[in-house]
Scaffold this motif. Structure first.
Motif, PDB file in Angstrom:
ATOM      1  N   MET A   1       0.850  -1.162   0.000  1.00  0.00           N
ATOM      2  CA  MET A   1       0.000   0.000   0.000  1.00  0.00           C
ATOM      3  C   MET A   1       0.902   1.233   0.000  1.00  0.00           C
ATOM      4  O   MET A   1       1.846   1.302   0.772  1.00  0.00           O
ATOM      5  N   ASP A   2       0.624   2.163  -0.884  1.00  0.00           N
ATOM      6  CA  ASP A   2       1.322   3.444  -0.917  1.00  0.00           C
ATOM      7  C   ASP A   2       0.458   4.485  -0.215  1.00  0.00           C
ATOM      8  O   ASP A   2      -0.767   4.432  -0.298  1.00  0.00           O
ATOM      9  N   VAL A   3       1.100   5.419   0.456  1.00  0.00           N
ATOM     10  CA  VAL A   3       0.391   6.464   1.184  1.00  0.00           C
ATOM     11  C   VAL A   3       0.874   7.819   0.695  1.00  0.00           C
ATOM     12  O   VAL A   3       2.073   8.030   0.524  1.00  0.00           O
ATOM     13  N   ILE A   4      -0.066   8.719   0.479  1.00  0.00           N
ATOM     14  CA  ILE A   4       0.270  10.096   0.113  1.00  0.00           C
ATOM     15  C   ILE A   4      -0.341  11.012   1.160  1.00  0.00           C
ATOM     16  O   ILE A   4      -1.545  10.975   1.397  1.00  0.00           O
ATOM     17  N   LEU A   5       0.491  11.816   1.783  1.00  0.00           N
ATOM     18  CA  LEU A   5       0.052  12.774   2.797  1.00  0.00           C
ATOM     19  C   LEU A   5      -0.127  14.127   2.132  1.00  0.00           C
ATOM     20  O   LEU A   5       0.822  14.675   1.560  1.00  0.00           O
ATOM     21  N   ASP A   6      -1.333  14.657   2.207  1.00  0.00           N
ATOM     22  CA  ASP A   6      -1.600  15.978   1.643  1.00  0.00           C
ATOM     23  C   ASP A   6      -1.519  16.990   2.780  1.00  0.00           C
ATOM     24  O   ASP A   6      -2.470  17.208   3.514  1.00  0.00           O
ATOM     25  N   ASP A   7      -0.355  17.588   2.932  1.00  0.00           N
ATOM     26  CA  ASP A   7      -0.156  18.554   4.013  1.00  0.00           C
ATOM     27  C   ASP A   7      -0.144  19.995   3.501  1.00  0.00           C
ATOM     28  O   ASP A   7       0.395  20.883   4.145  1.00  0.00           O
ATOM     29  N   ARG A   8      -0.794  20.199   2.360  1.00  0.00           N
ATOM     30  CA  ARG A   8      -0.893  21.564   1.825  1.00  0.00           C
ATOM     31  C   ARG A   8      -1.751  22.420   2.738  1.00  0.00           C
ATOM     32  O   ARG A   8      -2.595  21.930   3.467  1.00  0.00           O
ATOM     33  N   ASP A   9      -1.545  23.710   2.667  1.00  0.00           N
ATOM     34  CA  ASP A   9      -2.318  24.668   3.455  1.00  0.00           C
ATOM     35  C   ASP A   9      -3.590  25.025   2.685  1.00  0.00           C
ATOM     36  O   ASP A   9      -3.742  26.137   2.192  1.00  0.00           O
ATOM     37  N   GLU A  10      -4.470  24.030   2.538  1.00  0.00           N
ATOM     38  CA  GLU A  10      -5.739  24.193   1.823  1.00  0.00           C
ATOM     39  C   GLU A  10      -6.871  23.710   2.716  1.00  0.00           C
ATOM     40  O   GLU A  10      -6.655  22.962   3.661  1.00  0.00           O
ATOM     41  N   ARG A  11      -8.093  24.122   2.377  1.00  0.00           N
ATOM     42  CA  ARG A  11      -9.278  23.640   3.090  1.00  0.00           C
ATOM     43  C   ARG A  11      -9.476  22.153   2.792  1.00  0.00           C
ATOM     44  O   ARG A  11      -9.081  21.675   1.724  1.00  0.00           O
ATOM     45  N   PRO A  12     -10.100  21.411   3.703  1.00  0.00           N
ATOM     46  CA  PRO A  12     -10.321  19.981   3.469  1.00  0.00           C
ATOM     47  C   PRO A  12     -11.068  19.695   2.166  1.00  0.00           C
ATOM     48  O   PRO A  12     -10.727  18.749   1.454  1.00  0.00           O
ATOM     49  N   GLY A  13     -12.068  20.498   1.836  1.00  0.00           N
ATOM     50  CA  GLY A  13     -12.842  20.257   0.626  1.00  0.00           C
ATOM     51  C   GLY A  13     -11.997  20.291  -0.633  1.00  0.00           C
ATOM     52  O   GLY A  13     -12.198  19.502  -1.566  1.00  0.00           O
ATOM     53  N   VAL A  14     -11.022  21.188  -0.681  1.00  0.00           N
ATOM     54  CA  VAL A  14     -10.119  21.282  -1.824  1.00  0.00           C
ATOM     55  C   VAL A  14      -9.280  20.008  -1.915  1.00  0.00           C
ATOM     56  O   VAL A  14      -9.107  19.425  -2.989  1.00  0.00           O
ATOM     57  N   LYS A  15      -8.785  19.556  -0.777  1.00  0.00           N
ATOM     58  CA  LYS A  15      -7.968  18.339  -0.754  1.00  0.00           C
ATOM     59  C   LYS A  15      -8.794  17.120  -1.160  1.00  0.00           C
ATOM     60  O   LYS A  15      -8.314  16.254  -1.907  1.00  0.00           O
ATOM     61  N   PHE A  16     -10.043  17.041  -0.680  1.00  0.00           N
ATOM     62  CA  PHE A  16     -10.902  15.903  -1.018  1.00  0.00           C
ATOM     63  C   PHE A  16     -11.206  15.886  -2.512  1.00  0.00           C
ATOM     64  O   PHE A  16     -11.183  14.842  -3.157  1.00  0.00           O
ATOM     65  N   LYS A  17     -11.486  17.065  -3.081  1.00  0.00           N
ATOM     66  CA  LYS A  17     -11.772  17.156  -4.515  1.00  0.00           C
ATOM     67  C   LYS A  17     -10.557  16.726  -5.325  1.00  0.00           C
ATOM     68  O   LYS A  17     -10.677  15.968  -6.292  1.00  0.00           O
ATOM     69  N   ASP A  18      -9.386  17.177  -4.922  1.00  0.00           N
ATOM     70  CA  ASP A  18      -8.168  16.811  -5.636  1.00  0.00           C
ATOM     71  C   ASP A  18      -7.902  15.305  -5.549  1.00  0.00           C
ATOM     72  O   ASP A  18      -7.472  14.690  -6.523  1.00  0.00           O
ATOM     73  N   ALA A  19      -8.173  14.703  -4.396  1.00  0.00           N
ATOM     74  CA  ALA A  19      -7.994  13.253  -4.248  1.00  0.00           C
ATOM     75  C   ALA A  19      -8.924  12.509  -5.196  1.00  0.00           C
ATOM     76  O   ALA A  19      -8.531  11.505  -5.810  1.00  0.00           O
ATOM     77  N   ASP A  20     -10.142  12.998  -5.356  1.00  0.00           N
ATOM     78  CA  ASP A  20     -11.082  12.381  -6.293  1.00  0.00           C
ATOM     79  C   ASP A  20     -10.611  12.551  -7.740  1.00  0.00           C
ATOM     80  O   ASP A  20     -10.710  11.627  -8.543  1.00  0.00           O
ATOM     81  N   LEU A  21     -10.103  13.739  -8.072  1.00  0.00           N
ATOM     82  CA  LEU A  21      -9.628  13.991  -9.427  1.00  0.00           C
ATOM     83  C   LEU A  21      -8.423  13.117  -9.793  1.00  0.00           C
ATOM     84  O   LEU A  21      -8.317  12.635 -10.914  1.00  0.00           O
ATOM     85  N   VAL A  22      -7.539  12.914  -8.825  1.00  0.00           N
ATOM     86  CA  VAL A  22      -6.362  12.083  -9.060  1.00  0.00           C
ATOM     87  C   VAL A  22      -6.769  10.615  -9.167  1.00  0.00           C
ATOM     88  O   VAL A  22      -6.154   9.840  -9.887  1.00  0.00           O
ATOM     89  N   GLY A  23      -7.829  10.241  -8.456  1.00  0.00           N
ATOM     90  CA  GLY A  23      -8.324   8.871  -8.528  1.00  0.00           C
ATOM     91  C   GLY A  23      -7.829   7.971  -7.422  1.00  0.00           C
ATOM     92  O   GLY A  23      -7.715   6.763  -7.616  1.00  0.00           O
ATOM     93  N   PHE A  24      -7.551   8.540  -6.266  1.00  0.00           N
ATOM     94  CA  PHE A  24      -7.128   7.708  -5.138  1.00  0.00           C
ATOM     95  C   PHE A  24      -8.247   6.734  -4.784  1.00  0.00           C
ATOM     96  O   PHE A  24      -9.398   7.141  -4.670  1.00  0.00           O
ATOM     97  N   PRO A  25      -7.939   5.466  -4.591  1.00  0.00           N
ATOM     98  CA  PRO A  25      -8.993   4.490  -4.295  1.00  0.00           C
ATOM     99  C   PRO A  25      -9.596   4.643  -2.902  1.00  0.00           C
ATOM    100  O   PRO A  25     -10.759   4.325  -2.693  1.00  0.00           O
ATOM    101  N   ILE A  26      -8.809   5.146  -1.956  1.00  0.00           N
ATOM    102  CA  ILE A  26      -9.297   5.315  -0.578  1.00  0.00           C
ATOM    103  C   ILE A  26      -8.758   6.626  -0.026  1.00  0.00           C
ATOM    104  O   ILE A  26      -7.599   6.966  -0.236  1.00  0.00           O
TER     105      ILE A  26
END
Length: 67
Positions: A1-26
Motif C-alpha cells: 500500500m502506498d500512502v500520500i500525505l496531503d499537508d498543503r495549506d488548503e481547506r479539506p474540501g479542496v484536498k478531497f476534490k483533488d484526491a477524487d480527481l487524481v483517482g485515489f482508491p481510498i
C-alpha cells in the motif's frame, strides 16, 4: 500500500476534490473531532464515508483495497 500525505495549506474540501480527481482508491481523513472520538474517517472512491476506530484503520483500508 502506498500512502500520500496531503499537508498543503488548503481547506479539506479542496484536498478531497483533488484526491477524487487524481483517482485515489481510498481517502483516510484525520480530523480533530474524529480523533477526539478515537476514530478516523475512511471513504472509498464512489463509496460511503465510514468512521473506523484508529486501531482498525489499516485492516479496514486493506479490506477495501482487496474488494
Amino acid at each position: 500500500m502506498d500512502v500520500i500525505l496531503d499537508d498543503r495549506d488548503e481547506r479539506p474540501g479542496v484536498k478531497f476534490k483533488d484526491a477524487d480527481l487524481v483517482g485515489f482508491p481510498i481517502r483516510i481523513a484525520l480530523g480533530e473531532k474524529s480523533l477526539a472520538k478515537g476514530e478516523v474517517e475512511i471513504k472509498p472512491r464512489g463509496g460511503a464515508l465510514q468512521a473506523v476506530k484508529i486501531d482498525n484503520a489499516v485492516e479496514a483500508a486493506m479490506t477495501l483495497l482487496k474488494s
